[in-house]
Design an enzyme around this catalytic site. Structure first.
Site, PDB file in Angstrom:
ATOM      1  CE1 TYR A 161      40.528  43.336  64.176  1.00  0.00           C
ATOM      2  CE2 TYR A 161      42.616  44.449  63.496  1.00  0.00           C
ATOM      3  CZ  TYR A 161      41.814  43.377  64.053  1.00  0.00           C
ATOM      4  OH  TYR A 161      42.599  42.208  64.524  1.00  0.00           O
ATOM      5  CB  ILE A 162      42.084  48.636  66.401  1.00  0.00           C
ATOM      6  CG1 ILE A 162      43.011  47.964  65.633  1.00  0.00           C
ATOM      7  CG2 ILE A 162      42.862  48.815  67.981  1.00  0.00           C
ATOM      8  CD1 ILE A 162      44.557  48.433  65.575  1.00  0.00           C
ATOM      9  CE  LYS A 185      39.813  52.074  53.586  1.00  0.00           C
ATOM     10  NZ  LYS A 185      40.876  52.737  53.867  1.00  0.00           N
ATOM     11  CB  ALA A 234      44.724  57.139  61.035  1.00  0.00           C
ATOM     12  CB  SER A 282      46.382  52.516  59.104  1.00  0.00           C
ATOM     13  OG  SER A 282      45.441  51.669  58.887  1.00  0.00           O
ATOM     14  CG  ASN A 323      41.854  60.782  56.711  1.00  0.00           C
ATOM     15  OD1 ASN A 323      40.705  61.489  56.814  1.00  0.00           O
ATOM     16  ND2 ASN A 323      41.539  59.465  57.158  1.00  0.00           N
ATOM     17  CE1 TYR A 350      49.280  54.334  59.663  1.00  0.00           C
ATOM     18  CE2 TYR A 350      51.029  52.826  59.508  1.00  0.00           C
ATOM     19  CZ  TYR A 350      49.955  53.251  60.191  1.00  0.00           C
ATOM     20  OH  TYR A 350      49.481  53.039  61.180  1.00  0.00           O
ATOM     21  CG  ASN A 410      52.010  43.772  62.082  1.00  0.00           C
ATOM     22  OD1 ASN A 410      53.193  44.299  62.467  1.00  0.00           O
ATOM     23  ND2 ASN A 410      51.807  43.502  60.710  1.00  0.00           N
TER      24      ASN A 410
HETATM   25  N1  NAD Z   1      45.850  47.437  62.121  1.00  0.00           N
HETATM   26  C1  NAD Z   1      46.896  47.650  62.332  1.00  0.00           C
HETATM   27  O1  NAD Z   1      47.735  46.499  62.358  1.00  0.00           O
HETATM   28  C2  NAD Z   1      47.618  48.986  63.034  1.00  0.00           C
HETATM   29  C3  NAD Z   1      48.822  48.790  63.581  1.00  0.00           C
HETATM   30  C4  NAD Z   1      49.558  50.074  64.089  1.00  0.00           C
HETATM   31  C5  NAD Z   1      48.684  51.139  64.037  1.00  0.00           C
HETATM   32  N2  NAD Z   1      47.316  50.948  63.557  1.00  0.00           N
HETATM   33  C6  NAD Z   1      46.402  52.405  63.560  1.00  0.00           C
HETATM   34  O2  NAD Z   1      45.317  52.110  64.409  1.00  0.00           O
HETATM   35  C7  NAD Z   1      44.354  52.919  63.989  1.00  0.00           C
HETATM   36  C8  NAD Z   1      43.129  51.760  63.844  1.00  0.00           C
HETATM   37  O3  NAD Z   1      43.424  50.901  62.691  1.00  0.00           O
HETATM   38  P1  NAD Z   1      42.465  49.953  62.188  1.00  0.00           P
HETATM   39  O4  NAD Z   1      43.253  48.906  61.496  1.00  0.00           O
HETATM   40  O5  NAD Z   1      41.259  49.682  63.241  1.00  0.00           O
HETATM   41  O6  NAD Z   1      41.891  50.720  60.880  1.00  0.00           O
HETATM   42  P2  NAD Z   1      40.331  51.014  60.397  1.00  0.00           P
HETATM   43  O7  NAD Z   1      40.437  51.793  59.139  1.00  0.00           O
HETATM   44  O8  NAD Z   1      39.663  49.842  60.645  1.00  0.00           O
HETATM   45  O9  NAD Z   1      39.687  51.819  61.449  1.00  0.00           O
HETATM   46  C9  NAD Z   1      39.988  53.458  61.181  1.00  0.00           C
HETATM   47  C10 NAD Z   1      38.479  54.237  61.327  1.00  0.00           C
HETATM   48  O10 NAD Z   1      38.530  55.480  61.363  1.00  0.00           O
HETATM   49  C11 NAD Z   1      37.605  56.105  60.380  1.00  0.00           C
HETATM   50  N3  NAD Z   1      38.114  57.236  59.850  1.00  0.00           N
HETATM   51  C12 NAD Z   1      39.250  57.191  59.126  1.00  0.00           C
HETATM   52  N4  NAD Z   1      39.436  58.784  58.704  1.00  0.00           N
HETATM   53  C13 NAD Z   1      38.314  59.504  59.597  1.00  0.00           C
HETATM   54  C14 NAD Z   1      38.038  60.922  59.355  1.00  0.00           C
HETATM   55  N5  NAD Z   1      38.772  61.735  58.719  1.00  0.00           N
HETATM   56  N6  NAD Z   1      36.939  61.292  60.182  1.00  0.00           N
HETATM   57  C15 NAD Z   1      36.192  60.339  61.027  1.00  0.00           C
HETATM   58  N7  NAD Z   1      36.601  58.930  60.752  1.00  0.00           N
HETATM   59  C16 NAD Z   1      37.601  58.576  60.073  1.00  0.00           C
HETATM   60  C17 NAD Z   1      37.319  54.868  59.296  1.00  0.00           C
HETATM   61  O11 NAD Z   1      35.924  54.972  59.017  1.00  0.00           O
HETATM   62  C18 NAD Z   1      37.418  53.574  60.398  1.00  0.00           C
HETATM   63  O12 NAD Z   1      36.397  53.295  60.654  1.00  0.00           O
HETATM   64  C19 NAD Z   1      44.923  53.626  62.853  1.00  0.00           C
HETATM   65  O13 NAD Z   1      44.990  54.902  63.498  1.00  0.00           O
HETATM   66  C20 NAD Z   1      46.065  52.685  62.415  1.00  0.00           C
HETATM   67  O14 NAD Z   1      47.056  53.638  61.931  1.00  0.00           O
HETATM   68  C21 NAD Z   1      46.806  50.005  63.177  1.00  0.00           C
HETATM   69  O1  UPG Z   2      49.265  39.520  50.976  1.00  0.00           O
HETATM   70  C1  UPG Z   2      50.079  39.805  51.741  1.00  0.00           C
HETATM   71  C2  UPG Z   2      50.053  40.616  52.503  1.00  0.00           C
HETATM   72  C3  UPG Z   2      50.926  40.941  53.618  1.00  0.00           C
HETATM   73  N1  UPG Z   2      52.256  40.593  53.369  1.00  0.00           N
HETATM   74  C4  UPG Z   2      53.449  40.770  54.245  1.00  0.00           C
HETATM   75  O2  UPG Z   2      53.181  40.440  55.595  1.00  0.00           O
HETATM   76  C5  UPG Z   2      53.582  41.345  56.337  1.00  0.00           C
HETATM   77  C6  UPG Z   2      52.438  42.064  57.377  1.00  0.00           C
HETATM   78  O3  UPG Z   2      51.609  42.824  56.310  1.00  0.00           O
HETATM   79  P1  UPG Z   2      50.352  43.659  56.591  1.00  0.00           P
HETATM   80  O4  UPG Z   2      49.434  42.590  57.289  1.00  0.00           O
HETATM   81  O5  UPG Z   2      49.921  44.338  55.596  1.00  0.00           O
HETATM   82  O6  UPG Z   2      50.866  44.654  57.763  1.00  0.00           O
HETATM   83  P2  UPG Z   2      52.051  45.633  57.794  1.00  0.00           P
HETATM   84  O7  UPG Z   2      52.436  46.296  56.573  1.00  0.00           O
HETATM   85  O8  UPG Z   2      53.043  45.033  58.469  1.00  0.00           O
HETATM   86  O9  UPG Z   2      51.384  46.855  58.597  1.00  0.00           O
HETATM   87  C7  UPG Z   2      50.573  46.817  59.999  1.00  0.00           C
HETATM   88  O10 UPG Z   2      51.242  46.964  61.082  1.00  0.00           O
HETATM   89  C8  UPG Z   2      52.153  48.253  60.922  1.00  0.00           C
HETATM   90  C9  UPG Z   2      52.837  48.052  62.226  1.00  0.00           C
HETATM   91  O11 UPG Z   2      53.601  47.121  62.252  1.00  0.00           O
HETATM   92  C10 UPG Z   2      50.935  49.198  61.236  1.00  0.00           C
HETATM   93  O12 UPG Z   2      51.632  50.370  61.489  1.00  0.00           O
HETATM   94  C11 UPG Z   2      50.131  48.955  59.945  1.00  0.00           C
HETATM   95  O13 UPG Z   2      49.066  50.014  60.204  1.00  0.00           O
HETATM   96  C12 UPG Z   2      49.406  47.741  59.905  1.00  0.00           C
HETATM   97  O14 UPG Z   2      48.667  47.883  58.599  1.00  0.00           O
HETATM   98  C13 UPG Z   2      54.347  42.273  55.767  1.00  0.00           C
HETATM   99  O15 UPG Z   2      55.590  41.741  55.730  1.00  0.00           O
HETATM  100  C14 UPG Z   2      53.777  42.148  54.134  1.00  0.00           C
HETATM  101  O16 UPG Z   2      54.818  42.265  53.240  1.00  0.00           O
HETATM  102  C15 UPG Z   2      52.361  39.513  52.285  1.00  0.00           C
HETATM  103  O17 UPG Z   2      53.529  38.885  52.310  1.00  0.00           O
HETATM  104  N2  UPG Z   2      51.244  39.152  51.743  1.00  0.00           N
END
Ligand code: NAD
Ligand code: UPG
Length: 331
Positions: free
Chosen positions: A11-12, A35, A75, A77, A92, A141, A170
């Site tokens: 995604y990101i 993923k 990662a 996550s 991982n 995590y 987020n």
């Molecule tokens: N989504 C959020 O809100 C959020 C917030 C804070 C930090 N992050 C961090 O940002 C990064 C990206 O998050 P995202 O939401 O895009 O996740 P995502 O799952 O969409 O992307 C992760 C990608 O990594 C790949 N991957 C996982 N393990 C691997 C491995 N061992 N080797 C090769 N590829 C691998 C997956 O296939 C996937 O495409 C993560 O490190 C996550 O911890 C995300």
């Molecule tokens: O069906 C749902 C899903 C989530 N939540 C709540 O919504 C908030 C946001 O949840 P979610 O969207 O799952 O994100 P987080 O658990 O806050 O984690 C995200 O944001 C973090 C940083 O703040 C990152 O580290 C993580 O990778 C990323 O998944 C939280 O309070 C959850 O409890 C609900 O109430 N209902």
């Protein structure tokens, strides 16, 4: 610069690949597709399908693509999953990142931008959260990401690695125009779950906990548009390319919204009055996470331009409406 983006099919990562290419960098994606999605990688960007723990493939990729720096997203996550399957997260996240750092050292690649998280702070005593506040993660995590930050600092001290660790709050939203967006299986994030409910794909939105010490009893989070995040990676990569020193930066919009507030804005934007239910708390969730991003604004000139909640939800809604089955709609 020639950059390797691990997790660039996710995604990101995919949104960042888009911004790096737009800024003129040459990008190679490395992703095991556990993923991620092939269709999320732009045409013309090479995708190496492999796992980070396959060190031979990594070393070969760094050499063949003449990689100068790495942007490391790959990662696991999910906060909830990490509490039930900690071993998966240590393997991982920690072990795989160590393999990456070893391959970089062997290949003479000395620059990395790392996806860290607000989850390293745990339950902060005050808000907004600045980078020098204590790091006391409340979930596995967050602990794995903090271990990796320690590894980066140690490799910097001993081997001269330079890194930028970006602690995201987020991430939500989708690329303007709706060509790429968020497609996780299973989906656990609040914004996409709400929008899938608005589309009629899920029966109701569940609120995880209504007894938190917040004004409406639900958790407060800082939602940041994925394109604003992506642009920060361009700035961080260019900072390292220009010889800049190692840094840790928060990335958030600096505004908190409760779960109930996100649901109400989504109802207004979609025009759908979908069902909402109360559910128990989810293990590992802190009550409030709101960033100060003053340091990256000041030092790298970063400016969030799309991160007001309505713009975030509207862009995600455009993606979900045009791709109700996510990337499966591309095939
Ligand atoms: N989504 C959020 O809100 C959020 C917030 C804070 C930090 N992050 C961090 O940002 C990064 C990206 O998050 P995202 O939401 O895009 O996740 P995502 O799952 O969409 O992307 C992760 C990608 O990594 C790949 N991957 C996982 N393990 C691997 C491995 N061992 N080797 C090769 N590829 C691998 C997956 O296939 C996937 O495409 C993560 O490190 C996550 O911890 C995300
Ligand atoms: O069906 C749902 C899903 C989530 N939540 C709540 O919504 C908030 C946001 O949840 P979610 O969207 O799952 O994100 P987080 O658990 O806050 O984690 C995200 O944001 C973090 C940083 O703040 C990152 O580290 C993580 O990778 C990323 O998944 C939280 O309070 C959850 O409890 C609900 O109430 N209902």
């Amino acid at each position: 610069m020639k950059l390797l983006v691990t997790g660039g099919a996710g995604y990101i990562g995919s949104h960042t690949v888009h911004e790096l290419v737009r800024a003129g960098h040459t990008v190679t994606v490395f992703d095991n597709l556990s993923k991620g999605h092939r269709a999320a990688v732009p045409a013309g960007v090479p995708l190496i399908v492999g796992d980070l723990r396959d060190q031979d493939l990594l070393t070969k990729t760094l050499r063949e693509h003449q990689i100068e720096g790495v942007v490391h997203f790959a990662a696991d996550s999910l906060v909830g999953e990490s509490m039930q399957q900690p071993a998966k997260y240590y393997h991982n996240n920690v072990v795989a990142t160590l393999a990456l750092l070893d391959a970089m050292r062997e290949g003479g690649v000395g620059k990395i931008v790392f996806s860290s998280t607000a989850a390293v702070y745990g339950e902060p005593a005050e808000w907004p959260i600045t980078e020098d506040m204590p790091t006391r993660p409340t979930n596995v995590y967050g602990r794995t990401k903090l271990v990796i930050e320690g590894m980066l600092a140690d490799f910097a001290m001993a081997y001269g690695l330079r890194f930028v660790s970006l602690r995201y709050f987020n991430a939500a939203g989708a690329l303007e125009g709706g060509a790429i967006g968020e497609d996780h299986t299973p989906e656990t994030h609040l914004v996409p779950l709400i929008l899938k409910t608005a589309l009629g794909q899920r029966p109701a939105v569940e609120i995880y906990g209504t007894d938190y010490p917040t004004p409406d009893g639900t958790c407060i989070r800082d939602y940041i548009h994925v394109t604003d995040l992506a642009v920060a990676h361009v700035l961080a990569s260019e900072h390292l390319a220009a010889g800049g020193e190692s840094k840790i930066y928060n990335l958030g919009s600096e505004t908190g919204f409760s779960v109930r507030e996100v649901i109400e804005r989504a109802k207004a934007i979609t025009g759908v009055d979908f069902p909402v239910r109360q559910a128990p708390r989810r293990a590992g969730d802190p009550a409030v996470l709101v960033a100060s991003s003053a340091r990256i604004r000041r030092e790298l000139g970063w400016q969030p331009v799309l991160s007001d909640l309505d713009t975030i939800i509207a862009s995600a809604w455009q993606w979900h409406k045009s791709h109700p089955q996510g990337y499966a709609d591309e095939k």
